[in-house]
Motif scaffolding. Structure first.
Motif, PDB file in Angstrom:
ATOM      1  N   GLU A 283       0.818  -1.213   0.000  1.00  0.00           N
ATOM      2  CA  GLU A 283       0.000   0.000   0.000  1.00  0.00           C
ATOM      3  C   GLU A 283       0.849   1.259   0.000  1.00  0.00           C
ATOM      4  O   GLU A 283       0.348   2.340  -0.300  1.00  0.00           O
ATOM      5  CB  GLU A 283      -0.937   0.010   1.211  1.00  0.00           C
ATOM      6  CG  GLU A 283      -1.994  -1.086   1.213  1.00  0.00           C
ATOM      7  CD  GLU A 283      -3.052  -0.895   0.138  1.00  0.00           C
ATOM      8  OE1 GLU A 283      -3.052   0.171  -0.509  1.00  0.00           O
ATOM      9  OE2 GLU A 283      -3.863  -1.812  -0.056  1.00  0.00           O
TER      10      GLU A 283
ATOM     11  N   ASN B 209      -7.448   3.021  -6.784  1.00  0.00           N
ATOM     12  CA  ASN B 209      -6.786   2.119  -5.846  1.00  0.00           C
ATOM     13  C   ASN B 209      -7.754   1.139  -5.173  1.00  0.00           C
ATOM     14  O   ASN B 209      -7.300   0.158  -4.594  1.00  0.00           O
ATOM     15  CB  ASN B 209      -6.062   2.920  -4.755  1.00  0.00           C
ATOM     16  CG  ASN B 209      -4.912   3.736  -5.308  1.00  0.00           C
ATOM     17  OD1 ASN B 209      -4.048   3.218  -6.005  1.00  0.00           O
ATOM     18  ND2 ASN B 209      -4.915   5.030  -5.021  1.00  0.00           N
ATOM     19  N   TYR B 210      -9.054   1.422  -5.250  1.00  0.00           N
ATOM     20  CA  TYR B 210     -10.039   0.576  -4.576  1.00  0.00           C
ATOM     21  C   TYR B 210     -11.186   0.249  -5.535  1.00  0.00           C
ATOM     22  O   TYR B 210     -11.439   0.985  -6.504  1.00  0.00           O
ATOM     23  CB  TYR B 210     -10.582   1.273  -3.318  1.00  0.00           C
ATOM     24  CG  TYR B 210      -9.528   1.510  -2.276  1.00  0.00           C
ATOM     25  CD1 TYR B 210      -9.187   0.515  -1.368  1.00  0.00           C
ATOM     26  CD2 TYR B 210      -8.840   2.723  -2.234  1.00  0.00           C
ATOM     27  CE1 TYR B 210      -8.199   0.727  -0.420  1.00  0.00           C
ATOM     28  CE2 TYR B 210      -7.852   2.940  -1.291  1.00  0.00           C
ATOM     29  CZ  TYR B 210      -7.536   1.937  -0.391  1.00  0.00           C
ATOM     30  OH  TYR B 210      -6.542   2.151   0.545  1.00  0.00           O
TER      31      TYR B 210
ATOM     32  N   GLN C  51     -11.084  -8.956  -0.766  1.00  0.00           N
ATOM     33  CA  GLN C  51     -10.275  -7.743  -0.830  1.00  0.00           C
ATOM     34  C   GLN C  51     -11.014  -6.628  -1.547  1.00  0.00           C
ATOM     35  O   GLN C  51     -11.687  -6.863  -2.550  1.00  0.00           O
ATOM     36  CB  GLN C  51      -8.950  -8.022  -1.550  1.00  0.00           C
ATOM     37  CG  GLN C  51      -8.066  -9.055  -0.885  1.00  0.00           C
ATOM     38  CD  GLN C  51      -7.653  -8.649   0.513  1.00  0.00           C
ATOM     39  OE1 GLN C  51      -7.380  -7.482   0.784  1.00  0.00           O
ATOM     40  NE2 GLN C  51      -7.602  -9.632   1.403  1.00  0.00           N
ATOM     41  N   SER C  52     -10.878  -5.418  -1.030  1.00  0.00           N
ATOM     42  CA  SER C  52     -11.431  -4.240  -1.706  1.00  0.00           C
ATOM     43  C   SER C  52     -10.325  -3.369  -2.294  1.00  0.00           C
ATOM     44  O   SER C  52     -10.596  -2.510  -3.132  1.00  0.00           O
ATOM     45  CB  SER C  52     -12.257  -3.405  -0.732  1.00  0.00           C
ATOM     46  OG  SER C  52     -11.450  -2.966   0.359  1.00  0.00           O
ATOM     47  N   SER C  53      -9.091  -3.589  -1.859  1.00  0.00           N
ATOM     48  CA  SER C  53      -7.953  -2.839  -2.389  1.00  0.00           C
ATOM     49  C   SER C  53      -7.435  -3.517  -3.649  1.00  0.00           C
ATOM     50  O   SER C  53      -7.149  -4.721  -3.638  1.00  0.00           O
ATOM     51  CB  SER C  53      -6.840  -2.754  -1.335  1.00  0.00           C
ATOM     52  OG  SER C  53      -5.662  -2.254  -1.905  1.00  0.00           O
TER      53      SER C  53
END
Length: 321
Positions: free
Chosen positions: A108, A207-208, A155-157
């Protein structure tokens, strides 16, 4: 100093380390090539705006694995089985399961540009070292594929999704690590797919997952992103299926039933996750003006064509052999 010039300088240094690893069968030269790669990518990470403690974490992990590698090399002449320690050191370096947590802790804090180098170029010396050991890494491969395909589900990222996908693809490469031509071909095509995906994410500045759903992104761009992600998961008839087909062919010839079953099962999980997200993102256009939904982009169309046309071309060339 110009930032682009500095990036090119560091990339050239990494490439020198990779070329040293590829052209050498000497353990110390392999270790030197890995250290060149580490000392080149750490300054590259520190120059990025998002960078915080990610370069320090990466340097510490790579230093620990380098120490383990030196210990294993120095114990070659003794009665100790150096291959066990060397294997663990290489698995830490390349971020294979269960030593993958350091990848998620730094991902990240770096940009997509460094992610590409971290998931492709930096892994080449470690993979060549493992191929020189001439050992079977079946259980390491199965663990990486299972963890990568299961953990990507919640995952959301997007960065973590790409990270788990990289761990999954690393497991597939480890399943054929003794077939140098096979895993190098897989890594080359995977690098091309990853470059397409990360370049689109970087261009759109997302990014998401919720950004992909709510932003005013054209249908063709969304389609290109998820076709590329499905290609990384190995869905036919896209480019990712071609390289996975080579692996499956080798597994069938060698009668590796456990590996074959794991690859197929984990591929289904990966494809289910990407298909679920793609349907969600393509059906929600609440903020987008309707006449912009089907706006075309030449770059996105080229990515779609590359993903779909590579498999028929490869099958045609294969049938000529």
């Amino acid at each position: 100093m110009n930032l682009n010039f500095t990036k090119m300088l560091f990339i050239n240094t990494i490439m020198i380390g990779v070329m040293m690893a590829v052209s050498s069968n000497n353990w110390m030269i392999l270790w030197t090539s890995m250290e060149i790669g580490v000392l080149s990518i750490v300054p590259l990470m520190t120059q990025e705006k998002m960078s915080s403690d990610s370069p320090i974490k990466y340097f510490i992990i790579q230093s620990i694995s380098s120490c383990m590698m030196i210990m294993s090399i120095s114990s070659m002449t003794s009665m100790i089985n150096f291959k066990i320690l060397l294997t663990q050191a290489m698995m830490i370096k390349i971020g294979a399961a269960p030593f993958h947590t350091w990848v998620l802790s730094i991902i990240e804090g770096i940009e997509y540009y460094s992610m590409f180098i971290l998931f492709t170029l930096i892994k080449i010396p470690g993979l060549f070292t493992l191929s020189m050991l001439n050992e079977q890494f079946k259980y390491w491969s199965i663990m990486s594929m299972i963890i990568g395909s299961i953990m990507v589900m919640n995952q959301s990222s997007l960065k973590k999704m790409i990270s788990y996908s990289s761990i999954y693809n690393l497991g597939i490469m480890l399943s054929s690590i003794n077939e140098t031509q096979v895993w190098t071909t897989y890594l080359l095509i995977y690098s091309m797919m990853l470059m397409m995906v990360l370049s689109m994410f970087s261009k759109m500045k997302i990014n998401y997952l919720n950004q992909l759903i709510s932003n005013e992104i054209e249908m063709i761009s969304k389609t290109s992103i998820w076709v590329s992600l499905l290609s990384m998961a190995g869905m036919p008839p896209m480019i990712g299926f071609t390289i996975k087909m080579l692996i499956l062919e080798k597994m069938i010839i060698k009668m590796e039933i456990l590996l074959l079953t794991t690859i197929l099962t984990s591929s289904i999980l990966m494809m289910y996750m990407y298909m679920r997200i793609s349907f969600l993102s393509m059906m929600m256009f609440s903020t987008l003006m309707k006449w912009k939904i089907f706006k075309k982009s030449k770059i996105d169309m080229k990515i779609l064509i590359m993903n779909f046309m590579f498999t028929p071309l490869t099958l045609t060339l294969k049938s000529l052999n």
